[in-house]
Design an enzyme around this catalytic site. Structure first.
Site, PDB file in Angstrom:
ATOM      1  N   ASP A  34       0.823  -1.226   0.000  1.00 23.83           N
ATOM      2  CA  ASP A  34       0.000   0.000   0.000  1.00 23.83           C
ATOM      3  C   ASP A  34       0.849   1.265   0.000  1.00 23.83           C
ATOM      4  OD1 ASP A  34       1.074  -0.049   2.509  1.00 23.83           O
ATOM      5  OD2 ASP A  34      -0.841  -0.015   3.592  1.00 23.83           O
ATOM      6  N   GLY A  35       2.171   1.115  -0.084  1.00 26.16           N
ATOM      7  CA  GLY A  35       3.048   2.293  -0.162  1.00 26.16           C
ATOM      8  C   GLY A  35       3.632   2.701   1.184  1.00 26.16           C
ATOM      9  N   GLU A  36       3.172   2.084   2.282  1.00 25.60           N
ATOM     10  CA  GLU A  36       3.720   2.464   3.590  1.00 25.60           C
ATOM     11  C   GLU A  36       5.130   1.893   3.751  1.00 25.60           C
ATOM     12  OE1 GLU A  36       0.896   1.478   6.665  1.00 25.60           O
ATOM     13  OE2 GLU A  36      -0.469   3.064   6.013  1.00 25.60           O
ATOM     14  N   ARG A  91      11.304  25.952   1.908  1.00 26.41           N
ATOM     15  CA  ARG A  91      11.017  27.210   1.227  1.00 26.41           C
ATOM     16  C   ARG A  91       9.762  27.897   1.760  1.00 26.41           C
ATOM     17  NH1 ARG A  91      12.114  25.191  -4.820  1.00 26.41           N
ATOM     18  NH2 ARG A  91      11.673  23.214  -3.800  1.00 26.41           N
ATOM     19  N   GLN A  92       8.858  27.099   2.366  1.00 23.93           N
ATOM     20  CA  GLN A  92       7.677  27.713   3.016  1.00 23.93           C
ATOM     21  C   GLN A  92       8.088  27.969   4.464  1.00 23.93           C
ATOM     22  OE1 GLN A  92       4.526  28.200   1.412  1.00 23.93           O
ATOM     23  NE2 GLN A  92       3.576  29.096   3.216  1.00 23.93           N
ATOM     24  N   LYS A 184      15.141  38.341  -9.033  1.00 23.93           N
ATOM     25  CA  LYS A 184      14.170  37.405  -9.585  1.00 23.93           C
ATOM     26  C   LYS A 184      12.773  37.664  -9.051  1.00 23.93           C
ATOM     27  CE  LYS A 184      14.081  33.091  -7.885  1.00 23.93           C
ATOM     28  NZ  LYS A 184      14.654  31.770  -7.637  1.00 23.93           N
ATOM     29  N   ARG A 186       9.185  35.502  -8.931  1.00 23.88           N
ATOM     30  CA  ARG A 186       8.552  34.234  -9.299  1.00 23.88           C
ATOM     31  C   ARG A 186       7.146  34.494  -9.806  1.00 23.88           C
ATOM     32  NH1 ARG A 186       9.412  29.246  -9.599  1.00 23.88           N
ATOM     33  NH2 ARG A 186      11.470  29.267  -8.642  1.00 23.88           N
ATOM     34  N   ASP A 210      23.322  28.559  -6.946  1.00 24.51           N
ATOM     35  CA  ASP A 210      22.072  28.668  -6.186  1.00 24.51           C
ATOM     36  C   ASP A 210      22.004  27.548  -5.149  1.00 24.51           C
ATOM     37  OD1 ASP A 210      19.648  29.753  -5.503  1.00 24.51           O
ATOM     38  OD2 ASP A 210      18.699  29.472  -7.456  1.00 24.51           O
TER      39      ASP A 210
HETATM   40  C1  R5P Z   1      14.469  29.980  -4.422  1.00 20.83           C
HETATM   41  O1  R5P Z   1      14.369  30.880  -3.622  1.00 20.83           O
HETATM   42  C2  R5P Z   1      15.651  29.094  -4.503  1.00 20.83           C
HETATM   43  O2  R5P Z   1      16.784  29.684  -3.979  1.00 20.83           O
HETATM   44  C3  R5P Z   1      15.908  28.668  -5.936  1.00 20.83           C
HETATM   45  O3  R5P Z   1      16.317  29.796  -6.687  1.00 20.83           O
HETATM   46  C4  R5P Z   1      14.689  28.072  -6.539  1.00 20.83           C
HETATM   47  O4  R5P Z   1      14.185  27.045  -5.755  1.00 20.83           O
HETATM   48  C5  R5P Z   1      14.967  27.550  -7.935  1.00 20.83           C
HETATM   49  O5  R5P Z   1      13.778  27.059  -8.455  1.00 20.83           O
HETATM   50  P1  R5P Z   1      13.585  26.745 -10.000  1.00 20.83           P
HETATM   51  O6  R5P Z   1      14.714  25.852 -10.425  1.00 20.83           O
HETATM   52  O7  R5P Z   1      12.252  26.060 -10.035  1.00 20.83           O
HETATM   53  O8  R5P Z   1      13.572  28.042 -10.720  1.00 20.83           O
END
Ligand code: R5P
Length: 285
Positions: A34-36, A91-92, A184, A186, A210
Site C-alpha cells: 500500500d506504499g507504507e 522554502r515555506q 528574480k 517568481r 544557487d
Molecule cells: C528559491 O528561492 C531558490 O533559492 C531557488 O532559486 C529556486 O528554488 C529555484 O527554483 P527553479 O529551479 O524552479 O527556478
C-alpha cells in the site's frame, strides 16, 4: 559511533562514516504494497552515538527519516545526531498568504523532538534552525562546490536572486573571482522573471550558483540574460539538485554544465558534502 544510512542518502552516509573513521550501517527499508514504509536498523546501537543520515525529499523519505529516528531511540542509542542533507519543505518558511501552513516550522519542531543534535546543508533559510530547541547547525557546501568549479577558471559568480548573494560571494572569494547578482520575481511554480540588469560579463566565464535547482526556470532565465550580455559560457551549480519534471532538458541548451552535490543523489552529483558534515559532527563528540 555508527553512521546509519537511510535509502535516500546511502552513498553520502558511507562517505561520512569514512571521514569519521567509524562503522556504516545500512538501514533495512521496505515498502509495503500500500506504499507504507518499513524501517529497521539491523545492528545493535545500544549506548552508542548514532548519526542518522537521510534526505527528506521526496515525501516518502521524510517518513523514512522519522522511522529511522524512532528505531535508533528504541535501540537505546546514547545520543542521536540527525543529519538531513536536503531539508525539504524549507522554502515555506513563513506565511505568504493568510491560512497557510509553515512547513519549515512544523517539520523543524517534529525533528528536534527525536534527536539530540541536528545538521543540515545549505538550508533555504538558516533562521529555520531557531525552531529547533537542540544544537543545530547549517553546514555550508562552499568548499567542495568551489573545488569542483575550479576546473572552469570562472571569472564571475552570479547569484540568481538576492537571497543567495551570500553564497555566491563566498564561492567567488574561494575562486578569486568577481561576483554579482540578479533580481528574480517568481511568476508561478514553473516560471520566473529575471529583472534586466547590466552586468560586467562580456567575454567572461560565468557560474550561476544557487541553493536549489528545482524546475530549472531560474537557471534558464538567468543564463539567457548572461548570454545576451556576452558571457563566453555559463555553468550552473547548486547544492540540492531537486531537478523536478524536465528541469535538466530545459537547462541543457543554455548551460555548459549543470551540477549539484550529493545531498540528493543524482547523476549530476559532482561533489560531496561528506567532509563538511563530518567536521561538524566531530565538533559535537
Ligand atoms: C528559491 O528561492 C531558490 O533559492 C531557488 O532559486 C529556486 O528554488 C529555484 O527554483 P527553479 O529551479 O524552479 O527556478
Amino acid at each position: 559511533m555508527k553512521v546509519i544510512g537511510g535509502s535516500a542518502s546511502r552513498k553520502l552516509s558511507k562517505n561520512i562514516a569514512k571521514e569519521l573513521g567509524c562503522d556504516y550501517v545500512e538501514a533495512e527499508v521496505k515498502t509495503f504494497p500500500d506504499g507504507e514504509k518499513y524501517v529497521r536498523i539491523p545492528e545493535k546501537v545500544e549506548n552508542e552515538v548514532v548519526v542518522v543520515v537521510q534526505t527528506t525529499y521526496p515525501n516518502e523519505n521524510l517518513i523514512e527519516m522519522l522511522l529511522l529516528l524512532d528505531s535508533a531511540r528504541r535501540w537505546g542509542a546514547k545520543r542521536i545526531i540527525g543529519v538531513i542533507p536536503y531539508f525539504s519543505y524549507a522554502r515555506q518558511d513563513k506565511i505568504f498568504k493568510e491560512g497557510e501552513a509553515v512547513s519549515a516550522e512544523i517539520l523543524a519542531k517534529i525533528f528536534s523532538m527525536h534527536m539530540d543534535f541536528f545538521a543540515t546543508v545549505d538550508i533555504h533559510n538558516p533562521e529555520i534552525l531557531r525552531w529547533m530547541n537542540i544544537p543545530a547547525e547549517n553546514v555550508y557546501a562552499t568548499e567542495p562546490l568551489s573545488e569542483y568549479l575550479n576546473r572552469y577558471n570562472i571569472d564571475v559568480v552570479i547569484s540568481p536572486d538576492k537571497g543567495s548573494v551570500e553564497r555566491g560571494r563566498r564561492v567567488a572569494e574561494k575562486l578569486g573571482a568577481e561576483w554579482d547578482y540578479l533580481e528574480k520575481k517568481r511568476i508561478d511554480g514553473m516560471n520566473v522573471e529575471i529583472k534586466p540588469r547590466k552586468l560586467d560579463v562580456e567575454g567572461k566565464r560565468v557560474a550561476i550558483v544557487d541553493d536549489i535547482i528545482s524546475t530549472g526556470g531560474t537557471i534558464v532565465e538567468s543564463s539567457k540574460q548572461l548570454k545576451a550580455q556576452g558571457a563566453e559560457f555559463v555553468v550552473a551549480g547548486c547544492v540540492h539538485g531537486v531537478f523536478a519534471a524536465n528541469a535538466i532538458e530545459r537547462m541543457v541548451p543554455y548551460v555548459k554544465d549543470v551540477f549539484c552535490s550529493d545531498t540528493i543523489e543524482r547523476e549530476q552529483s559532482k561533489y560531496s558534502v561528506a567532509k563538511p558534515i563530518a567536521l561538524t559532527i566531530q565538533r559535537w563528540l
